[in-house]
Design an enzyme around this catalytic site. Structure first.
Site, mmCIF file in Angstrom:
data_model
loop_
_atom_site.group_PDB
_atom_site.id
_atom_site.type_symbol
_atom_site.label_atom_id
_atom_site.label_comp_id
_atom_site.label_asym_id
_atom_site.label_seq_id
_atom_site.Cartn_x
_atom_site.Cartn_y
_atom_site.Cartn_z
ATOM 1 N N GLU A 1 0.876 -1.166 0.000
ATOM 2 C CA GLU A 1 0.000 0.000 0.000
ATOM 3 C C GLU A 1 0.914 1.216 0.000
ATOM 4 O O GLU A 1 1.804 1.316 0.850
ATOM 5 C CB GLU A 1 -0.869 -0.026 1.266
ATOM 6 C CG GLU A 1 -1.888 1.081 1.267
ATOM 7 C CD GLU A 1 -2.803 1.063 2.491
ATOM 8 O OE1 GLU A 1 -2.794 0.074 3.242
ATOM 9 O OE2 GLU A 1 -3.517 2.064 2.671
ATOM 10 N N ARG B 1 4.881 -12.556 9.894
ATOM 11 C CA ARG B 1 5.610 -11.333 9.571
ATOM 12 C C ARG B 1 6.889 -11.250 10.395
ATOM 13 O O ARG B 1 7.036 -11.896 11.422
ATOM 14 C CB ARG B 1 4.746 -10.098 9.762
ATOM 15 C CG ARG B 1 4.290 -9.820 11.164
ATOM 16 C CD ARG B 1 3.641 -8.427 11.272
ATOM 17 N NE ARG B 1 2.579 -8.205 10.314
ATOM 18 C CZ ARG B 1 2.507 -7.117 9.512
ATOM 19 N NH1 ARG B 1 3.439 -6.192 9.549
ATOM 20 N NH2 ARG B 1 1.505 -6.954 8.694
ATOM 21 N N LYS C 1 4.166 1.010 9.809
ATOM 22 C CA LYS C 1 4.339 2.196 8.972
ATOM 23 C C LYS C 1 3.777 3.442 9.658
ATOM 24 O O LYS C 1 4.316 4.535 9.505
ATOM 25 C CB LYS C 1 3.648 1.994 7.620
ATOM 26 C CG LYS C 1 4.504 1.203 6.639
ATOM 27 C CD LYS C 1 3.917 1.219 5.250
ATOM 28 C CE LYS C 1 2.798 0.215 5.134
ATOM 29 N NZ LYS C 1 2.301 0.069 3.758
HETATM 30 P P1 ATP Z 1 -0.276 -1.482 6.925
HETATM 31 O O1 ATP Z 1 -1.322 -2.549 6.710
HETATM 32 O O2 ATP Z 1 0.002 -1.115 8.343
HETATM 33 O O3 ATP Z 1 -0.354 -0.334 6.006
HETATM 34 P P2 ATP Z 1 1.513 -3.463 5.926
HETATM 35 O O4 ATP Z 1 2.701 -3.775 6.726
HETATM 36 O O5 ATP Z 1 0.449 -4.451 5.765
HETATM 37 O O6 ATP Z 1 1.069 -2.136 6.556
HETATM 38 P P3 ATP Z 1 1.619 -3.259 3.072
HETATM 39 O O7 ATP Z 1 2.123 -2.153 2.259
HETATM 40 O O8 ATP Z 1 0.217 -3.633 2.941
HETATM 41 O O9 ATP Z 1 1.962 -2.907 4.555
HETATM 42 O O10 ATP Z 1 2.569 -4.512 2.900
HETATM 43 C C1 ATP Z 1 2.919 -5.033 1.645
HETATM 44 C C2 ATP Z 1 3.283 -6.466 1.813
HETATM 45 O O11 ATP Z 1 4.365 -6.613 2.717
HETATM 46 C C3 ATP Z 1 2.129 -7.258 2.363
HETATM 47 O O12 ATP Z 1 2.003 -8.447 1.612
HETATM 48 C C4 ATP Z 1 2.514 -7.529 3.769
HETATM 49 O O13 ATP Z 1 1.994 -8.747 4.189
HETATM 50 C C5 ATP Z 1 4.041 -7.550 3.708
HETATM 51 N N1 ATP Z 1 4.600 -7.143 4.985
HETATM 52 C C6 ATP Z 1 4.396 -6.002 5.637
HETATM 53 N N2 ATP Z 1 5.047 -5.978 6.814
HETATM 54 C C7 ATP Z 1 5.715 -7.146 6.914
HETATM 55 C C8 ATP Z 1 6.571 -7.746 7.896
HETATM 56 N N3 ATP Z 1 6.864 -7.117 9.030
HETATM 57 N N4 ATP Z 1 7.064 -8.965 7.635
HETATM 58 C C9 ATP Z 1 6.783 -9.599 6.493
HETATM 59 N N5 ATP Z 1 5.982 -9.108 5.533
HETATM 60 C C10 ATP Z 1 5.445 -7.895 5.736
HETATM 61 MG MG MG Z 2 -1.448 -3.892 4.437
#
Ligand code: ATP
Ligand code: MG
Length: 563
Positions: free
Chosen positions: A36, A261, A271
């Site tokens: 995102e 994660r 984030k």
């Molecule tokens: P938010 O939902 O808080 O905006 P997010 O961490 O889900 O943040 P995204 O941009 O949706 O952020 O993440 C993109 C991809 O990275 C998703 O597939 C998510 O599952 C993966 N991802 C995010 N944070 C982690 C993490 N700490 N470890 C492994 N994968 C992650």
């Molecule tokens: Mg997300």
């Protein structure tokens, strides 16, 4: 470094892929990385990137980059650009397969109309608060919405008017008609569309209804013919909804797979929290070298190889855990150890005058950058003269027993140069040592013993006349607690910020070859750590270096002790 990656090594995800090959569900692998665009990527995302691209590469498959931009209010073009730069820097390529969920808004709308026509979705007038009340709890079933039995015609009409902008924000939603008594809360008639009169970074004001994540994500995967939709564990309970959407619409059915994660000690990975650190000025920006962002790590001197090796080392699992940040540092040191040129820099200088070295004399030593491979290593000329700088901490006037460095009357080796003996100590009125006088042994050229006599200490140095000035930035963890969220009641994670996470040394003296140091070139300042040029704040003639990491490998030490 091994060519094997976590994606080729077997794990539960590769097992699932193999199973799909065998049972004919899929005959190829096509993954996607779906960020995102509401912040910069961090080391957790790197794990996901390495996994998605790695699994595809290992199976001669493809990976798409898809911006999950269904949330118009929080997304910015700056993030879209930084995310692409970071993935490329990590060493991965999506070729021409760059997509935006917002490109599918028309298709997603048509799919919603199809669901309405099948009697599987309805327009609901409950407010957000009422929706919550009707939803029930984990122990109580929900209640059907009074709008649940609207006719298909009425739903089609209302949904079209939602799209046309006739209704204010929050006044209506489109909901899936599934089961208000399902034990899985995600299946209790989840919202598929909400009204939001907000400008979108790509579609402008074309839309005032926006699809919800679960709905948009399942269908975006489907539209791109993704085989394995890898996401983090918290989406496990959403998988039945993901499957429901694709089954009801009878479209390409991607398989959602969840993994744990990455969490790291001394690190926040949300984030939202990282944005707060930037906005409130606790760090200099998203790429502050103390941030766990890819851009911060790049600026700090991490290499893409180190990050990829780290991702391989931790592997993937189904259980949440917290990885020790020292493991990341251990992998980094291993990587830098192999590729870094060894040079000399004095962090906190103390002047040494070598009285028996002629005033106008100079010489240079040809010193290999990679001393363990003298025959093949490139070299540089290191100048030597009568006045040099040594590290203030390498001298003690009244040393304890095991201090093997310089002290009055003591002889040490200047690395690659000569043996010197301290003959006199000069102090200011306050009693601080301001300079040392030494004598050198001309027979010990190159730091070789002239007669078999041994010295205990070897110290680094820089010729005063030839030295260049540099600013050095040394870093410690951004948080002083392993769990930054561990605060007493009423506290917040910023209470745990480490006030000593940045130390600036303005008087460092560097060997002259460092004047040509290029961005991204790793150096080991001998005995002091790995450094690289800070490409943001350096200007020709006034270089700033970041210490990427110190030399002390606490991880390796701990592992040894445990054995
Ligand atoms: P938010 O939902 O808080 O905006 P997010 O961490 O889900 O943040 P995204 O941009 O949706 O952020 O993440 C993109 C991809 O990275 C998703 O597939 C998510 O599952 C993966 N991802 C995010 N944070 C982690 C993490 N700490 N470890 C492994 N994968 C992650
Ligand atoms: Mg997300």
């Amino acid at each position: 470094m091994s060519e094997e990656t976590s994606a080729t090594r077997s794990n539960f995800i590769t097992d699932i892929i193999d199973e799909h090959h065998e049972n004919g569900r899929f005959d190829h692998v096509h993954t996607r990385f779906p960020p995102e665009p509401n912040g910069y990527l961090h080391i957790g995302h790197a794990k996901s990137i390495c996994l998605n691209f790695g699994v595809a590469q290992a199976n001669s498959g493809l990976t798409n980059l898809r911006f999950d931009d269904t949330n118009p209010t929080k997304e910015e073009v700056e993030y879209v650009e930084s995310i692409q730069e970071d993935i490329r820097w990590l060493g991965f390529d999506w070729d021409d397969r760059l997509y935006f969920a917002s490109d599918y808004f028309d298709a997603l709308y048509d799919f919603a109309v199809e669901l309405i026509k099948k009697g599987k979705a309805y327009v609901c007038d409950l407010s957000a608060e009422e929706l919550r009340e009707y939803r029930g709890t984990l122990t109580e079933p929900g209640k059907n919405s009074p709008y649940r039995d609207r006719t298909v015609e009425e739903n089609l009409d209302l949904f079209a008017r939602m799209k046309a902008g006739e209704f204010p924000d929050g006044s209506k939603t489109l909901r899936a008609k599934i089961d208000m008594s399902s034990p899985n809360m995600n299946l209790r008639d989840p919202v598929l569309y909400r009204i939001l009169h907000a400008e979108h970074h790509r579609t402008g004001n074309d839309w005032c209804i926006y699809p919800m994540y679960d709905y948009a994500h399942a269908l975006s995967d489907s539209l791109e013919n993704i085989t394995h939709s890898i996401c983090t564990l918290e989406f496990e309970d959403h998988r039945p909804l993901y499957d429901w959407v694709l089954d009801e619409l009878d479209v390409w059915h991607s398989q959602q797979i969840e993994f744990a994660r990455l969490n790291l000690t001394y690190t926040v990975m949300s984030k939202r929290k990282l944005l707060q650190l930037v906005k409130e000025g606790y760090v200099s920006g998203w790429n502050d070298p103390r941030m766990p962002t890819i851009s911060g790590m790049r600026r700090r001197g991490y290499t893409p190889e180190a990050i990829r090796t780290f991702a391989d080392t931790i592997g993937v699992s189904k259980a949440n855990s917290i990885v020790d940040v020292e493991l990341l540092e251990h992998v980094l040191r291993d990587d830098l150890n192999e590729r870094s040129r060894r040079v000399m820099a004095v962090l906190e200088p103390l002047k040494v005058i070598i009285d028996n070295y002629p005033e106008d004399q100079e010489e240079t030593f040809d010193v290999p950058y990679f001393p363990w491979d003298r025959d093949n290593s490139p070299t540089r000329a290191v100048p030597f003269s009568r006045e040099i700088y040594i590290e203030r901490s390498d001298f003690m006037e009244d040393p304890p027993k095991k201090f093997y460095r310089l002290a009055p009357g003591v002889e040490v080796r200047l690395m690659n140069a000569y043996y010197i003996t301290c003959t006199d100590v000069v102090k200011d009125d306050a009693g601080n040592v301001t300079e040392l006088h030494c004598s050198y042994d001309p027979e010990s050229k190159g730091g070789m013993s002239p007669d078999g006599r041994k010295v205990r200490g070897t110290i680094h140095w820089v010729s005063a006349r030839h030295a260049i000035d540099g600013e050095l930035r040394l870093y410690d963890y951004l948080f002083s607690k392993a769990d930054p969220y561990d605060v007493p009641e009423g506290g917040t994670f910023t209470d745990n910020l480490n006030p000593e996470s940045l130390q600036v040394l303005k008087d460092a003296k560097l060997e002259p070859s460092l004047a040509d140091a290029a961005a991204f070139e790793p150096f080991q300042f001998m005995r002091q750590g790995y450094f690289c040029v800070d490409f943001e704040d350096s200007v020709p003639g006034a270089l700033v270096f970041n210490r990427t990491i110190s030399l002390v490998d606490t991880w390796a030490k701990l592992q040894k002790e445990r054995k």
